[in-house]
Design a protein around this motif. Structure first.
Motif, PDB file in Angstrom:
ATOM      1  N   ALA A   2       0.854  -1.193   0.000  1.00 41.44           N
ATOM      2  CA  ALA A   2       0.000   0.000   0.000  1.00 41.44           C
ATOM      3  C   ALA A   2       0.884   1.236   0.000  1.00 41.44           C
ATOM      4  CB  ALA A   2      -0.886  -0.005   1.245  1.00 41.44           C
ATOM      5  N   GLY A 310       0.772   1.967   9.957  1.00 44.53           N
ATOM      6  CA  GLY A 310       0.980   0.671   9.304  1.00 44.53           C
ATOM      7  C   GLY A 310       1.601   0.759   7.915  1.00 44.53           C
ATOM      8  N   PHE A 311       1.947   1.993   7.451  1.00 46.02           N
ATOM      9  CA  PHE A 311       2.628   2.084   6.156  1.00 46.02           C
ATOM     10  C   PHE A 311       4.033   1.499   6.306  1.00 46.02           C
ATOM     11  CE2 PHE A 311      -0.744   5.125   5.509  1.00 46.02           C
ATOM     12  CZ  PHE A 311      -1.105   4.878   4.195  1.00 46.02           C
ATOM     13  N   SER A 312       4.428   0.690   5.352  1.00 44.28           N
ATOM     14  CA  SER A 312       5.683  -0.055   5.479  1.00 44.28           C
ATOM     15  C   SER A 312       6.877   0.837   5.153  1.00 44.28           C
ATOM     16  CB  SER A 312       5.667  -1.246   4.529  1.00 44.28           C
ATOM     17  OG  SER A 312       5.631  -0.778   3.203  1.00 44.28           O
ATOM     18  N   ARG A 313       8.053   0.370   5.524  1.00 44.06           N
ATOM     19  CA  ARG A 313       9.286   1.098   5.201  1.00 44.06           C
ATOM     20  C   ARG A 313       9.441   1.298   3.692  1.00 44.06           C
ATOM     21  NH1 ARG A 313      13.133   1.264   9.526  1.00 44.06           N
ATOM     22  NH2 ARG A 313      12.388   0.059  11.281  1.00 44.06           N
TER      23      ARG A 313
END
Lengths: 403, 263
Positions: A2, A310-313
């Motif tokens: 995402a 919750g946004f990923s690296r």
């Protein structure tokens, strides 16, 4: 994965528009400068390429490498013109007749010419070698797309000359109707302006062969001869005859090869251009990186929030990298636009083979545009990468507490 | 208590390292929080309450011990798994709201939904519903700078509940707010706890805020020193907030719930 929405980046760019604008301008200037430089190389190579016709031969003296150091008897030139396999002149059009072109219909397309290189003063006061070419009747028919754009063609034996509009602007006394003064004894009146498809001829002053011969005490010899072969086979035969026949023992070179060998200048400019492009790119890369480092610093808490949500690296990395690429792409587009505007001008540069003035039209073709795209991406990716990595490596908890 | 446990901490210790020095923050903590509890964590600065909150929310990892939330052992999850778990099951409410300044209220609320498979239309609808629940209907297209502190915090709460998480964590949610706004935010949290049965863990310095919780834990030097469960939660303050000109949340919640059931 995402992704962080694109509008997040776009609006951030808009919110800090002064910084965005400055960075875009830096990138634009760098891209424009490099594009112009490579456009100049392209223009030079193009000029050399269209100047050379494989079926036209440039005949030089036995030991000469170019026209400046070449000479042979005018008798030989006259004999060459009688050889078989030389194309004959086309009928003169009404427009050509009206502009005063010599009539060579049915006569061999062969022109013995004298090249003379005095030092002249440019309109800006600087001094440079200028190519003055004493031409023969067939000369204009042996150049690509030769056209009189103002005034008329020269009349041999009357100390008249013609030159290109670009040259006319750059040299003192080279304006239509004025007197081009080379020395006290050597002056030519400008009676016309011509174009020749951007070829080398546009960098020369043309006058009658006998006028140059008289002014420079070179009566009885020519520097070179241009002949157009009637067919590819005839060209081969002519090269053989001119090289080996005892009457001549000259050095015939296909015109295309003659100019290709003169590409030293283009090579030098390519090298210079690449060097400058790399250095400027590194400079602009730091500008982009600086902007992005500042962006990451001021948005530390936002980055922490996005990560907490919750946004990923990788999503954060991509977002900041994308923002950097957006800035440099805007700059790249603006730079390309600027260079397209610059391409409407022609430039005078020094030729490193003959050390004479060359008029070059900047050509923004595929090569300069490819270079611009490569630079833009390099600036965006490398300028954005380290700030983006910093954004990604932030500790979420510490980032959330950042004010 | 009767309800199943939502959070179980077993022998949880956390220490930080500065160069060679070990700084213990929590030591061998045991704690069980039931589903639907509204837990207030209190204690002096440095007592470890925010660290405990971060551990429960999966933002931080313990040095030793187990943390089980809804039967899932957080200590066994990878970074990306725990990221995923956070986005699915935890709603965050921060002291400084932490809204994204360049995004509108509805876009801020929609942000966590970008991590789901919902369609654009569904995301929009849910964001609107969440904003209505917190009483910000009609403010969807406002940017954070155009809102008051209390309104910003409500947007943040809407963002926290939009994914329908089972756990809400709040770090000093009223710390930056004036008295009246603080009351409104606490009313809202109380109602989320009661009406939507969200388990809430809230760190606070403010005894008035803590009073709204169903259970109050006191920490000191990394140890639990006091654990008070209220027998009777205080009555809802609907009338009070309606009197202060705010929208009646409870009525809205019912409509919102029906709408969400349909989604």
């Amino acid at each position: 994965m995402a992704l962080v929405p694109l509008r997040y980046n776009l609006r951030n760019l808009a919110v800090r528009w002064p910084t965005t604008l400055l960075t875009v301008l830096v990138v634009a200037i760098v891209v424009a400068c490099t594009c112009v430089l490579f456009g100049l190389v392209d223009g030079l190579e193009h000029s050399n390429a269209i100047s050379g016709d494989p079926q036209t031969l440039v005949v030089l003296g036995k030991r000469a490498d170019n026209e400046t150091s070449s000479y042979f008897d005018v008798d030989k030139a006259q004999t060459i013109a009688t050889l078989d396999g030389i194309a004959t002149g086309p009928p003169r059009t009404d427009a050509q007749a009206a502009a005063g072109w010599p009539d060579v219909e049915g006569r061999p397309l062969a022109a013995g010419e004298i090249v003379h290189i005095p030092i002249m003063t440019r309109t800006d006061g600087s001094r440079v070698n200028l190519t003055i070419r004493g031409v023969d009747a067939a000369s204009p028919y042996l150049r690509p797309d030769f056209q009189i754009v103002a005034g008329r063609y020269l009349r041999p034996g009357t100390r008249e000359c013609i030159l290109s509009p670009g040259m006319s602007r750059r040299f003192t006394g080279a304006q239509l109707g004025s007197e081009l003064v080379v020395t006290d004894k050597e002056t030519y009146r400008v009676v016309g302006l011509f174009t020749a498809g951007g070829s080398v001829a546009e960098s020369e002053v043309w006058t009658g062969r006998d006028d140059v011969a008289a002014a420079t005490n070179r009566t009885g010899s020519v520097s070179s001869m241009r002949i157009r072969a009637a067919s590819p086979d005839a060209a081969v035969a002519l090269i053989d005859t001119l090289s080996n026949d005892n009457r001549f023992v000259l050095k015939p070179i296909r015109e295309s090869k003659y100019y290709a060998d003169q590409n030293l200048t283009a090579l030098f400019l390519t090298f210079l251009g690449s060097l400058i492009a790399v250095l400027l790119t590194i400079g602009a890369l730091f500008a982009a990186a600086n902007t992005m480092f500042a962006a990451v610093k001021s948005r530390t808490r936002e980055i922490g929030t996005l990560r907490a949500l919750g946004f990923s690296r990788p999503a954060i990395l991509f977002s900041f990298l994308l923002e950097a690429i957006l800035i440099t792409t805007l700059g790249g587009l603006l730079g390309a636009l600027l260079s397209l505007i610059a391409s409407r001008w022609s430039f005078g540069i020094s030729d490193f083979n003959t050390f004479t003035e060359r008029m070059i039209q900047i050509r923004i073709g595929l090569v300069p545009l490819a270079v611009a795209i490569a630079m833009t991406l390099a600036m965006g990716i490398f300028g954005g990468l380290f700030p983006a990595i910093r954004a990604v490596r932030l500790d979420v908890i510490k980032a959330l507490r950042e004010l | 208590m009767g309800r199943p446990p939502a959070i179980i901490l077993r022998q949880v210790s956390k220490e930080y390292r500065r160069d060679q020095i070990r700084i213990p923050v929590l030591s061998r903590l045991d704690l069980t929080v039931a589903e639907g509890e509204f837990l207030a964590l209190m204690g002096p600065s440095g007592s470890g309450k925010t660290t405990l909150l971060n551990l429960i929310a999966g933002l931080d990892r313990p040095t030793s011990g187990e943390i089980i939330v809804h039967d899932l052992d957080l200590t066994r999850l990878s970074d990306s798994q725990i990221s995923r778990w956070r986005s699915d099951h935890v709603g965050f409410i921060f002291q400084t709201y932490n809204l994204i300044p360049v995004l509108r209220a509805d876009e801020n609320v929609e942000l966590p939904l970008l991590l789901t498979k919902l369609s654009r239309r569904e995301r929009r609808q849910r964001a609107r519903t969440a904003l209505r629940i917190v009483g910000l209907e009609g403010r969807e297209d406002h940017y954070p700078r155009q809102l008051s502190g209390g309104q910003e915090q409500r947007v943040a709460i809407a963002r926290a509940i939009v994914t329908d998480p089972y756990l809400l964590v709040a770090d000093e949610p009223t710390g930056d707010l004036d008295r009246q706004s603080a009351e409104e935010i606490l009313n809202l949290m109380e109602q989320l706890n009661r009406e939507f049965e969200k388990t809430i863990v809230m760190v606070t310095h403010d005894p008035n805020a803590a009073k709204r919780a169903t259970r109050i834990l006191h920490l000191d030097k990394g140890q639990l020193v006091d654990d008070v469960t209220r027998a009777e939660p205080s009555p809802p303050k609907v009338a009070e907030s309606a009197a202060s000109g705010d929208p009646p949340y409870v009525a809205d919640l019912d409509t919102a719930r029906r709408q969400e059931a349909r989604l």
